[in-house]
Design an enzyme around this catalytic site. Structure first.
Site, PDB file in Angstrom:
ATOM      1  N   CYS A  60      10.946   2.151   5.563  1.00  0.00           N
ATOM      2  CA  CYS A  60      11.531   1.561   6.757  1.00  0.00           C
ATOM      3  C   CYS A  60      11.485   2.643   7.823  1.00  0.00           C
ATOM      4  O   CYS A  60      12.194   3.642   7.722  1.00  0.00           O
ATOM      5  CB  CYS A  60      12.966   1.129   6.488  1.00  0.00           C
ATOM      6  SG  CYS A  60      13.775   0.603   7.996  1.00  0.00           S
TER       7      CYS A  60
ATOM      8  N   ASN B 261       9.927  -2.925   1.798  1.00  0.00           N
ATOM      9  CA  ASN B 261       9.691  -4.294   1.356  1.00  0.00           C
ATOM     10  C   ASN B 261      10.300  -4.595  -0.009  1.00  0.00           C
ATOM     11  O   ASN B 261      10.345  -3.733  -0.890  1.00  0.00           O
ATOM     12  CB  ASN B 261       8.183  -4.520   1.259  1.00  0.00           C
ATOM     13  CG  ASN B 261       7.528  -4.544   2.614  1.00  0.00           C
ATOM     14  OD1 ASN B 261       7.790  -5.419   3.417  1.00  0.00           O
ATOM     15  ND2 ASN B 261       6.679  -3.563   2.890  1.00  0.00           N
TER      16      ASN B 261
HETATM   17 ZN    ZN Z   1       7.638  -5.605   5.682  1.00  0.00          ZN
END
Ligand code: ZN
Ligand code: COA
Length: 316
Positions: free
Chosen positions: A247, A256
């Site tokens: 992230c 994810n």
């Molecule tokens: Zn993503």
């Protein structure tokens, strides 16, 4: 009183998973060579996954990890059973995707202006105008055009994004001719409450538009969000093998939702995905070795719940 809706809906028999590790995952990892990307995509194609987001056609300076998209895509062994897609941020990217032979293009726009300006260098409205142009320009080449609405559950700069704003973006792109919609929880701000709120609104306005949800597990809510979305009839989800992808706004946080965590949970609930979980875990091991860091997937670490530990030698 807590007005949380009761979970009365039946589970779907089947869910369609789109694997996004090779694109969304790898774009946030340290760059790896094109031949390793090809290895990863080919390995994923053999797991029973039916959809793979393979590459993106973006400006190489914006995302250097995707600069070799053409080279990677040329070298992939394309399985006739897999639907491969590419992401594009604009008309030029979508043209590149079609020229490379993709039939399925995902065009991305963020629901929040600040995120869109940072990502695409356009306001949300400017991008929406661009998407209308893109659909008008490329529609007769016959691709499936999906619009991914990023930051649909919150923006790292602006905070909450009103569900009404996201819903009005959906209204606009459907009017402009988009075939499918996806909601991206770009920085893991979705919770079941916010998923319910948005789906309530969008599903009542567009009950039949194909809708896919893309969750990040940054704050541990991804699988709970999937369950909530299934209650609203959503049967398409993105996930990334091993949980590839970070992230960018929360260093060290997981990105994810890991594909094997999703498959593991769904299969145990009797929801089919067509994916061979053991084969997928092997590909997650491969992904981990290719990117050279420990990936966050719990199922990769612990194995499926059916993998037993040898019995201890208990003396009485
Ligand atoms: Zn993503
Ligand atoms: N692929 C490759 N080159 C592209 C391109 C694309 N999709 N879109 C534009 N370009 C080129 C143009 O041809 C132009 O080249 P030139 O200077 O040689 O004439 C140059 O980039 C500038 O074009 P412009 O339209 O002004 O683009 P920009 O500089 O405003 O950048 C984006 C806009 C969208 C291309 C860029 O911000 C981008 O690629 N973002 C992707 C972000 C992303 O993928 N995020 C993660 C996924 S959500």
């Amino acid at each position: 009183m807590n007005t949380w809706p009761t979970r009365a809906a039946a589970l779907p028999d089947r869910v369609s998973i789109r694997e996004v590790g090779p694109r969304d995952g790898l774009q946030s990892e340290n760059p790896i060579p094109p031949e390793d990307k090809v290895r990863l995509i080919d390995a994923l194609s053999g797991t029973g996954l039916r959809r793979i987001e393979a590459v993106s056609f973006v400006h190489p300076k914006a995302i250097p990890q995707m600069a070799d998209a053409d080279e990677v895509w040329r070298a992939v062994t394309r399985s006739p059973e897999v639907q491969y897609s590419a992401l594009a941020p604009n008309l030029k990217g979508a043209q590149r995707a079609l020229d490379a032979g993709f039939d399925h293009v995902e065009v991305v726009v963020s629901a929040s202006d600040t995120h869109n300006l940072n990502n695409i260098k356009r306001s949300t409205d400017e991008s929406l105008d661009g998407i209308a142009e893109l659909i008008a320009a490329l529609g007769d080449r016959g691709p499936t055009i999906e619009v991914i609405v990023a930051t649909a559950f919150g923006c790292p700069y602006e905070g909450d994004v009103a569900a009404e704003r996201v819903a009005s973006i959906v209204d606009r792109v459907i009017t402009d001719g988009a075939h499918r919609i996806a909601f991206g929880d770009t920085t893991g701000m979705a919770t079941p409450r916010r998923v319910a709120e948005l789906l309530d609104l969008v599903r009542s306005a567009h009950p039949d538009v194909p809708l896919l949800l893309h969750f990040h597990n940054t704050r541990g809510t991804a699988l709970a969000n999937v369950l909530t979305a299934m209650d609203y009839g959503v049967v398409e989800f993105d996930a990334s093998v091993g949980g590839l992808g970070g992230c960018p706004y929360a260093p060290g946080a997981s990105g994810n939702l890991a594909t094997e965590e999703l498959v593991h949970m769904l299969h145990d609930m009797g929801v089919e995905t067509g994916v061979d979980l053991d084969a997928l875990i092997e590909v997650a091991e491969l992904a981990e070795s290719l990117v050279g860091r420990e990936l966050p997937s719990g199922v990769l670490r612990a194995g499926p719940r059916t993998r037993l530990t040898p019995k201890p030698d208990i003396k009485d």
